[in-house]
Design a protein around this motif. Structure first.
Motif, PDB file in Angstrom:
ATOM      1  N   THR A  33      67.441  12.555  18.740  1.00  0.00           N
ATOM      2  CA  THR A  33      68.109  13.516  19.597  1.00  0.00           C
ATOM      3  C   THR A  33      68.519  14.989  18.686  1.00  0.00           C
ATOM      4  O   THR A  33      68.546  15.772  19.203  1.00  0.00           O
ATOM      5  N   LEU A  34      69.624  14.660  17.495  1.00  0.00           N
ATOM      6  CA  LEU A  34      68.905  16.089  17.000  1.00  0.00           C
ATOM      7  C   LEU A  34      68.408  16.523  16.332  1.00  0.00           C
ATOM      8  O   LEU A  34      68.065  18.190  16.582  1.00  0.00           O
ATOM      9  N   GLY A  35      67.550  15.721  15.793  1.00  0.00           N
ATOM     10  CA  GLY A  35      66.409  16.741  15.477  1.00  0.00           C
ATOM     11  C   GLY A  35      65.997  17.421  16.089  1.00  0.00           C
ATOM     12  O   GLY A  35      65.129  18.798  16.062  1.00  0.00           O
ATOM     13  N   MET A  36      65.485  16.653  17.408  1.00  0.00           N
ATOM     14  CA  MET A  36      64.947  17.247  18.485  1.00  0.00           C
ATOM     15  C   MET A  36      65.451  18.837  18.924  1.00  0.00           C
ATOM     16  O   MET A  36      64.499  19.654  18.883  1.00  0.00           O
ATOM     17  N   SER A  37      66.552  18.638  19.591  1.00  0.00           N
ATOM     18  CA  SER A  37      67.416  19.838  19.428  1.00  0.00           C
ATOM     19  C   SER A  37      67.596  20.497  18.353  1.00  0.00           C
ATOM     20  O   SER A  37      66.489  22.357  18.935  1.00  0.00           O
ATOM     21  N   LEU A  38      66.918  20.685  17.315  1.00  0.00           N
ATOM     22  CA  LEU A  38      67.522  21.423  15.856  1.00  0.00           C
ATOM     23  C   LEU A  38      65.573  22.460  16.347  1.00  0.00           C
ATOM     24  O   LEU A  38      65.871  22.995  15.614  1.00  0.00           O
ATOM     25  N   GLY A  39      64.778  20.915  16.097  1.00  0.00           N
ATOM     26  CA  GLY A  39      63.245  21.889  16.199  1.00  0.00           C
ATOM     27  C   GLY A  39      62.770  22.402  17.527  1.00  0.00           C
ATOM     28  O   GLY A  39      61.983  23.813  17.360  1.00  0.00           O
ATOM     29  N   ILE A  40      64.249  22.739  18.608  1.00  0.00           N
ATOM     30  CA  ILE A  40      63.506  23.680  19.699  1.00  0.00           C
ATOM     31  C   ILE A  40      63.952  25.391  19.174  1.00  0.00           C
ATOM     32  O   ILE A  40      63.541  26.373  19.634  1.00  0.00           O
ATOM     33  N   ARG A  46      61.079  31.043  15.055  1.00  0.00           N
ATOM     34  CA  ARG A  46      59.909  30.654  14.559  1.00  0.00           C
ATOM     35  C   ARG A  46      58.689  32.119  15.707  1.00  0.00           C
ATOM     36  O   ARG A  46      58.270  32.718  15.277  1.00  0.00           O
ATOM     37  N   MET A  47      59.244  31.981  16.343  1.00  0.00           N
ATOM     38  CA  MET A  47      58.451  33.123  17.882  1.00  0.00           C
ATOM     39  C   MET A  47      59.082  34.149  18.186  1.00  0.00           C
ATOM     40  O   MET A  47      58.791  34.923  18.979  1.00  0.00           O
ATOM     41  N   GLY A  48      60.030  34.360  17.525  1.00  0.00           N
ATOM     42  CA  GLY A  48      60.748  35.472  17.624  1.00  0.00           C
ATOM     43  C   GLY A  48      60.388  36.691  17.014  1.00  0.00           C
ATOM     44  O   GLY A  48      59.146  36.367  16.579  1.00  0.00           O
ATOM     45  N   THR A  49      61.183  38.111  17.581  1.00  0.00           N
ATOM     46  CA  THR A  49      60.764  39.133  17.257  1.00  0.00           C
ATOM     47  C   THR A  49      61.112  39.159  15.691  1.00  0.00           C
ATOM     48  O   THR A  49      60.647  40.555  15.593  1.00  0.00           O
ATOM     49  N   SER A  50      61.762  38.840  15.385  1.00  0.00           N
ATOM     50  CA  SER A  50      62.487  39.247  13.708  1.00  0.00           C
ATOM     51  C   SER A  50      61.697  38.809  12.999  1.00  0.00           C
ATOM     52  O   SER A  50      61.552  37.381  12.609  1.00  0.00           O
ATOM     53  N   ASN A  51      61.573  39.459  11.937  1.00  0.00           N
ATOM     54  CA  ASN A  51      61.079  39.122  10.456  1.00  0.00           C
ATOM     55  C   ASN A  51      61.549  38.378   9.774  1.00  0.00           C
ATOM     56  O   ASN A  51      60.763  37.286   9.358  1.00  0.00           O
ATOM     57  N   ALA A  52      62.533  38.814   9.775  1.00  0.00           N
ATOM     58  CA  ALA A  52      63.564  38.367   9.005  1.00  0.00           C
ATOM     59  C   ALA A  52      63.954  36.639   8.894  1.00  0.00           C
ATOM     60  O   ALA A  52      63.972  35.528   8.012  1.00  0.00           O
ATOM     61  N   ILE A  53      64.196  35.667  10.266  1.00  0.00           N
ATOM     62  CA  ILE A  53      64.169  34.721  11.105  1.00  0.00           C
ATOM     63  C   ILE A  53      62.987  34.465  11.442  1.00  0.00           C
ATOM     64  O   ILE A  53      63.075  33.087  11.027  1.00  0.00           O
ATOM     65  N   ARG A  54      61.972  34.895  11.914  1.00  0.00           N
ATOM     66  CA  ARG A  54      60.858  34.217  11.116  1.00  0.00           C
ATOM     67  C   ARG A  54      60.215  33.656  10.373  1.00  0.00           C
ATOM     68  O   ARG A  54      59.667  32.615  10.450  1.00  0.00           O
ATOM     69  N   THR A  55      60.539  34.314   9.098  1.00  0.00           N
ATOM     70  CA  THR A  55      60.218  33.910   8.447  1.00  0.00           C
ATOM     71  C   THR A  55      60.985  32.726   7.498  1.00  0.00           C
ATOM     72  O   THR A  55      60.617  31.998   6.829  1.00  0.00           O
ATOM     73  N   PHE A  56      62.583  32.603   7.451  1.00  0.00           N
ATOM     74  CA  PHE A  56      63.439  31.472   7.436  1.00  0.00           C
ATOM     75  C   PHE A  56      62.904  30.657   8.249  1.00  0.00           C
ATOM     76  O   PHE A  56      62.716  29.276   7.363  1.00  0.00           O
ATOM     77  N   ALA A  57      62.801  30.510   9.706  1.00  0.00           N
ATOM     78  CA  ALA A  57      61.817  29.455   9.955  1.00  0.00           C
ATOM     79  C   ALA A  57      60.119  28.120   9.437  1.00  0.00           C
ATOM     80  O   ALA A  57      60.420  27.874   9.401  1.00  0.00           O
ATOM     81  N   ILE A  58      59.650  29.508   8.955  1.00  0.00           N
ATOM     82  CA  ILE A  58      58.664  28.981   8.760  1.00  0.00           C
ATOM     83  C   ILE A  58      59.207  28.421   7.181  1.00  0.00           C
ATOM     84  O   ILE A  58      58.290  27.744   7.210  1.00  0.00           O
ATOM     85  N   GLY A  59      59.835  29.000   6.345  1.00  0.00           N
ATOM     86  CA  GLY A  59      60.312  29.098   4.907  1.00  0.00           C
ATOM     87  C   GLY A  59      61.020  27.310   5.053  1.00  0.00           C
ATOM     88  O   GLY A  59      60.578  26.339   4.304  1.00  0.00           O
ATOM     89  N   TYR A  60      61.571  26.646   6.562  1.00  0.00           N
ATOM     90  CA  TYR A  60      62.222  25.802   6.520  1.00  0.00           C
ATOM     91  C   TYR A  60      61.428  25.368   6.535  1.00  0.00           C
ATOM     92  O   TYR A  60      61.096  23.877   6.336  1.00  0.00           O
ATOM     93  N   ILE A  61      60.599  25.203   7.544  1.00  0.00           N
ATOM     94  CA  ILE A  61      59.467  23.914   8.051  1.00  0.00           C
ATOM     95  C   ILE A  61      58.995  23.353   6.880  1.00  0.00           C
ATOM     96  O   ILE A  61      58.105  22.297   6.569  1.00  0.00           O
TER      97      ILE A  61
END
Length: 222
Positions: A33-40, A46-61
């Motif tokens: 449940t928590l993992g699915m919520s965090l995954g969304i 990752r699909m946002g417009t901020s490069n910093a946030i998108r890079t963080f999401a990709i790095g985490y994955i």
């Protein structure tokens, strides 16, 4: 060398095995449940417009998907206390499994989101839907529906991989099996029974997830 099979000492410990199975399902359900919520959330980042946030999401994955789950469990349970973050074995197990599940769920959901045509989003906005409702009903719900079988497989795998948290003494099924093994010295019988229980749990979880999918993602018939 002859070996006499004797399952009676293992079967006599059925209350412990039952409690271990329940704890496994509990830890797995919370982590899913928590993992699915965090995954969304990670998908949105990752699909946002901020490069910093998108890079963080990709790095985490990439970090989570390219390191062993056991190492992640050890890091949470043994590593985080070094910087003052203390938690019980069960809490560490849930956190590690949640973080792991989120990365895999995010990639699965991203595949579904990318299958949604831009025209559907534009149609939702044209109908006057709020941005949150557009993402909720027009983007994520159809996307999750499309990849739901893959998510179900990932959730079952998560439940099976929860056996690794026995390494930090989280009291789930494998940990209970280790205790029974140390008391009875019936390793073959213990782990044969554990395998059968995990097989049953996987089937039960699969049936439950399929029922949830039919209930949540089915379209009303007029």
């Amino acid at each position: 060398m002859q070996y006499t099979f004797d399952f009676s000492p293992v079967l006599a410990a059925w209350p412990l095995l039952l409690n271990g199975a329940i704890q496994t399902l509990k830890i797995s359900a919370i982590s899913m449940t928590l993992g699915m919520s965090l995954g969304i959330i990670i998908v949105s980042m990752r699909m946002g417009t901020s490069n910093a946030i998108r890079t963080f999401a990709i790095g985490y994955i990439e970090l989570i998907r390219n390191t062993p789950l056991l190492v992640q469990v050890f890091f949470v349970y043994f590593g985080l206390p070094s910087i003052g973050v203390q938690m019980s074995a069960e809490e560490a197990a849930i956190l590690a499994l949640t973080l792991n599940c989120a990365a895999y769920a995010a990639e699965i959901v991203r595949g579904g989101v990318e299958s949604i045509r831009k025209g559907q989003v534009e149609a939702g906005r044209a109908l006057g839907l709020h941005t949150l409702d557009v993402y909720r009903f027009v983007v994520f719900r159809p996307a999750i529906r499309a990849v739901y079988p893959a998510l179900c497989s990932q959730f079952v795998l998560l439940m099976l991989n929860s056996s690794l948290v026995a390494s930090v003494s989280a009291e789930e099924l494998t940990y209970v099996g280790q205790i029974i093994d140390s008391q009875t010295f019936r390793s073959f019988e213990v782990y044969f029974v554990l395998g059968a229980i995990y097989l049953a749990l996987a089937q039960i979880l699969s049936i439950a997830l399929q029922a949830i999918g039919r209930s949540y993602f089915s379209y009303p018939v007029k």
